[in-house]
Design an enzyme around this catalytic site. Structure first.
Site, PDB file in Angstrom:
ATOM      1  N   HIS A 313      41.766  98.137   6.940  1.00  0.00           N
ATOM      2  CA  HIS A 313      42.669  98.728   5.953  1.00  0.00           C
ATOM      3  C   HIS A 313      42.879  97.729   4.827  1.00  0.00           C
ATOM      4  O   HIS A 313      42.905  96.522   5.070  1.00  0.00           O
ATOM      5  CB  HIS A 313      44.019  99.061   6.608  1.00  0.00           C
ATOM      6  CG  HIS A 313      44.809 100.054   5.829  1.00  0.00           C
ATOM      7  ND1 HIS A 313      45.621  99.673   4.784  1.00  0.00           N
ATOM      8  CD2 HIS A 313      44.870 101.404   5.902  1.00  0.00           C
ATOM      9  CE1 HIS A 313      46.166 100.765   4.264  1.00  0.00           C
ATOM     10  NE2 HIS A 313      45.734 101.819   4.914  1.00  0.00           N
ATOM     11  N   ASP A 371      43.589 106.620  11.570  1.00  0.00           N
ATOM     12  CA  ASP A 371      42.529 107.601  11.791  1.00  0.00           C
ATOM     13  C   ASP A 371      41.763 107.383  13.082  1.00  0.00           C
ATOM     14  O   ASP A 371      40.975 108.227  13.485  1.00  0.00           O
ATOM     15  CB  ASP A 371      41.553 107.581  10.614  1.00  0.00           C
ATOM     16  CG  ASP A 371      42.206 108.150   9.375  1.00  0.00           C
ATOM     17  OD1 ASP A 371      42.980 109.105   9.517  1.00  0.00           O
ATOM     18  OD2 ASP A 371      41.960 107.628   8.282  1.00  0.00           O
TER      19      ASP A 371
HETATM   20  N1  CMC Z   1      33.810  98.207  10.023  1.00  0.00           N
HETATM   21  C1  CMC Z   1      33.087  97.070   9.817  1.00  0.00           C
HETATM   22  N2  CMC Z   1      33.365  96.156   8.884  1.00  0.00           N
HETATM   23  C2  CMC Z   1      34.423  96.380   8.106  1.00  0.00           C
HETATM   24  C3  CMC Z   1      35.233  97.516   8.249  1.00  0.00           C
HETATM   25  C4  CMC Z   1      34.891  98.443   9.249  1.00  0.00           C
HETATM   26  N3  CMC Z   1      35.599  99.551   9.440  1.00  0.00           N
HETATM   27  N4  CMC Z   1      36.215  97.494   7.337  1.00  0.00           N
HETATM   28  C5  CMC Z   1      36.045  96.362   6.642  1.00  0.00           C
HETATM   29  N5  CMC Z   1      34.967  95.687   7.106  1.00  0.00           N
HETATM   30  C6  CMC Z   1      34.461  94.386   6.655  1.00  0.00           C
HETATM   31  C7  CMC Z   1      33.745  94.496   5.319  1.00  0.00           C
HETATM   32  O1  CMC Z   1      32.358  94.726   5.498  1.00  0.00           O
HETATM   33  C8  CMC Z   1      34.028  93.142   4.726  1.00  0.00           C
HETATM   34  O2  CMC Z   1      33.191  92.199   5.369  1.00  0.00           O
HETATM   35  P1  CMC Z   1      32.582  90.937   4.536  1.00  0.00           P
HETATM   36  O3  CMC Z   1      33.785  90.138   4.117  1.00  0.00           O
HETATM   37  O4  CMC Z   1      31.676  90.251   5.495  1.00  0.00           O
HETATM   38  O5  CMC Z   1      31.853  91.536   3.365  1.00  0.00           O
HETATM   39  C9  CMC Z   1      35.446  92.829   5.185  1.00  0.00           C
HETATM   40  O6  CMC Z   1      35.607  93.563   6.399  1.00  0.00           O
HETATM   41  C10 CMC Z   1      36.526  93.248   4.178  1.00  0.00           C
HETATM   42  O7  CMC Z   1      36.364  94.638   3.940  1.00  0.00           O
HETATM   43  P2  CMC Z   1      36.537  95.349   2.531  1.00  0.00           P
HETATM   44  O8  CMC Z   1      35.566  96.506   2.461  1.00  0.00           O
HETATM   45  O9  CMC Z   1      36.464  94.321   1.438  1.00  0.00           O
HETATM   46  O10 CMC Z   1      38.008  95.868   2.658  1.00  0.00           O
HETATM   47  P3  CMC Z   1      38.685  96.948   1.751  1.00  0.00           P
HETATM   48  O11 CMC Z   1      40.119  96.631   1.734  1.00  0.00           O
HETATM   49  O12 CMC Z   1      37.995  97.092   0.449  1.00  0.00           O
HETATM   50  O13 CMC Z   1      38.401  98.310   2.567  1.00  0.00           O
HETATM   51  C11 CMC Z   1      38.655 100.143   4.002  1.00  0.00           C
HETATM   52  C12 CMC Z   1      39.331  98.935   3.365  1.00  0.00           C
HETATM   53  C13 CMC Z   1      39.704 101.015   4.723  1.00  0.00           C
HETATM   54  C14 CMC Z   1      37.971 101.023   2.927  1.00  0.00           C
HETATM   55  C15 CMC Z   1      37.599  99.633   5.022  1.00  0.00           C
HETATM   56  O14 CMC Z   1      38.217  98.838   6.010  1.00  0.00           O
HETATM   57  C16 CMC Z   1      36.822 100.776   5.668  1.00  0.00           C
HETATM   58  O15 CMC Z   1      35.875 101.294   5.054  1.00  0.00           O
HETATM   59  N6  CMC Z   1      37.216 101.207   6.912  1.00  0.00           N
HETATM   60  C17 CMC Z   1      36.574 102.324   7.557  1.00  0.00           C
HETATM   61  C18 CMC Z   1      37.087 103.612   6.952  1.00  0.00           C
HETATM   62  C19 CMC Z   1      38.497 103.934   7.404  1.00  0.00           C
HETATM   63  O16 CMC Z   1      38.807 103.877   8.585  1.00  0.00           O
HETATM   64  N7  CMC Z   1      39.347 104.342   6.440  1.00  0.00           N
HETATM   65  C20 CMC Z   1      40.701 104.793   6.734  1.00  0.00           C
HETATM   66  C21 CMC Z   1      41.747 103.964   6.109  1.00  0.00           C
HETATM   67  S1  CMC Z   1      43.380 104.373   6.748  1.00  0.00           S
HETATM   68  C22 CMC Z   1      43.695 105.973   6.244  1.00  0.00           C
HETATM   69  C23 CMC Z   1      43.859 106.098   4.778  1.00  0.00           C
HETATM   70  O17 CMC Z   1      44.707 105.374   4.199  1.00  0.00           O
HETATM   71  O18 CMC Z   1      43.186 106.931   4.188  1.00  0.00           O
END
Ligand code: CMC
Length: 437
Positions: A313, A371
């Site tokens: 998140h 989720d």
């Molecule tokens: N699985 C594997 N790796 C992950 C995940 C995941 N679910 N989430 C983040 N990472 C890794 C990402 O690859 C990155 O790694 P590195 O630093 O090596 O490049 C690191 O963690 C930081 O991630 P980020 O993408 O920079 O984080 P963000 O804040 O931009 O993204 C997020 C947040 C929710 C989009 C992401 O965690 C994600 O895609 N999660 C899966 C989708 C999900 O469950 N979304 C629901 C969110 S809660 C409900 C809502 O509010 O809608």
């Protein structure tokens, strides 16, 4: 906004004059540096794609402490609201700032209940969709179309219009979601019934048929109500910011909420519950618990695009408090339905345990979000996977409206207009076609 005694000074290495920037304190959470005069005084913008460090508004509605894993609506912890209040109490709280007293609760429940029917003409609009249309495509259309049916509540600058459109949207979303579902499976629409609670009414509109009496199960009604409470608001997430930006042009509330529905659809946002359940089913098909190790390996592989859906998140760097409540509800629902051995729930718990111990997830502070378990609960309730995000939209509607109304009522409100760092061609002239490369 409360000014801080501390001020920030921005200085430049090229000798340009330094600039003093005011700082404001919130009631809790990080202070903000006010950069509104930055461009006028320095000719420079700030650069923050994805809003990693930018507060786009000041708000009194929802507070998240991502490090602690805390979520407050108007100051109340989500755990207390989820266990001591129902969804309509939560709506009242988000809209008006306080929990209702007994009379206010009665009046509000009656008011919402009396607006649950939609204009009969909506059916004909709905019938224009293919039966296999994704419910979120249908919902984006239906919600936007409300502005064509309720002309008496489309002036966003009129407080009365804002109030009545808020009630209409909260009241009609369950009816629209249930209609979208019934249309998809070819069953007759079930009209709302005023003697039922908001959530019992929704379950009935979803699962009753005209052929027999529908008797609702209180555990399942409570579960869907909890899903609604947990999704009701989440401060300035992507869809809420979309609603604010869309509404900032002065467009009508129905159009602004339709924009929120469209944004929520994406798999990185509301679409994650659908993606999380599909992921669990895929692991199950490939061999279940035995295959978790292999799956985690794929998630960690830098060259793969596989993510552990329902994990991670932008704000929570700790266990999402909504995920804990959802896991609890999952137990209750599976127990009530005699599904305590549900293989997907067992798989989810094993996956969670393994991920929480894995260095990759620990280092990145990736925890289950709301989720991760909500798909299992919704499946157990009989809700098809493709409808999950529409349920999220139903619940988030109140948050979107509360945020939209807060923005419009703010004397500092302006149309949203981000700036950019332009990196394209500098000025050039159009050449005759024969001279172009
Ligand atoms: N699985 C594997 N790796 C992950 C995940 C995941 N679910 N989430 C983040 N990472 C890794 C990402 O690859 C990155 O790694 P590195 O630093 O090596 O490049 C690191 O963690 C930081 O991630 P980020 O993408 O920079 O984080 P963000 O804040 O931009 O993204 C997020 C947040 C929710 C989009 C992401 O965690 C994600 O895609 N999660 C899966 C989708 C999900 O469950 N979304 C629901 C969110 S809660 C409900 C809502 O509010 O809608």
């Amino acid at each position: 906004m409360t000014p801080s005694n501390v001020k920030a000074t921005l200085s430049f290495s090229d000798g340009s004059p330094a600039m003093e920037l005011p700082i404001y304190k919130g009631s809790i959470g990080p202070d903000v540096i006010d950069i509104r005069k930055l461009y006028a005084q320095t000719g420079k913008f700030t650069y923050d794609p994805g809003f990693l460090s930018t507060a786009a508004c000041n708000s009194t509605i929802t507070y998240i402490d991502g490090d602690k894993g805390e979520l407050l609506y108007r100051g109340y912890p989500i755990e207390q609201l989820a266990t001591q209040c129902d969804f309509l109490d939560t709506c009242y709280l988000l809209l008006y700032g306080e929990l209702p007293n007994a009379q206010q609760q009665k009046d509000f429940d009656t008011l919402v209940t009396r607006h649950t029917m939609v204009n009969e003409q909506m059916q004909f609009y709905l019938r224009g969709f293919r039966r296999d249309a994704h419910p979120m495509a249908v919902m984006t259309g239906l919600v936007g179309a409300l502005s064509a049916f309720y002309h008496d509540s489309t002036d966003i600058h009129n407080a009365k219009h804002r109030e009545i459109s808020a009630i209409r949207l909260i009241a009609k979303m369950p009816t629209l979601v249930a209609m979208a579902y019934k249309y998809g499976i070819g069953q007759p629409f079930i009209y709302p019934r005023n003697e039922l609670s908001y959530s019992a009414n929704f379950m009935r509109m979803m699962f009753a048929t005209p052929c027999e009496e529908y008797v609702s199960n209180p555990v399942l009604v409570r579960a869907i109500d909890r899903i609604f409470i947990l999704h009701a608001d989440h401060e300035q997430n992507a869809s809420t910011s979309t609603v604010r930006l869309c509404g900032s042009s002065g467009t009508n509330p129905f159009a602004a909420i339709a924009a929120g529905v469209a944004c929520l659809w994406g798999p990185a946002h509301g679409g994650a519950n659908e993606a999380a359940l599909n992921m669990l089913k895929e692991i199950q098909r490939e061999g279940g618990v035995e295959k978790i190790g292999e799956f985690i390996k794929r998630v960690k592989d830098k060259n793969s695009t596989v993510k552990l859906m329902g994990f991670g998140h932008r704000v929570y760097k700790n266990y999402d408090p909504r995920a804990k409540l959802m896991r609890e509800t999952c137990h209750e629902v599976l127990e009530a339905l005699g599904l305590h051995d549900d293989p997907l729930f067992k798989l989810a718990m094993s996956l969670e345990k393994i991920a929480l111990e894995d260095e990759y997830f620990v280092a990145r502070k990736l925890y289950p979000n709301v989720d991760f378990y909500s798909g299992i609960v919704q499946s157990a309730l009989g809700i098809p996977v493709t409808l999950f995000t529409a349920i999220f939209a139903l619940a988030r509607t109140v948050g979107w409206i509360a945020q939209l109304n807060e923005m419009i009522a703010d004397p500092e409100y302006k149309i949203g207009r981000p700036r950019q760092l332009y990196a394209g061609s500098v000025r050039r002239d159009v050449l005759p076609i024969a001279a172009r490369a």
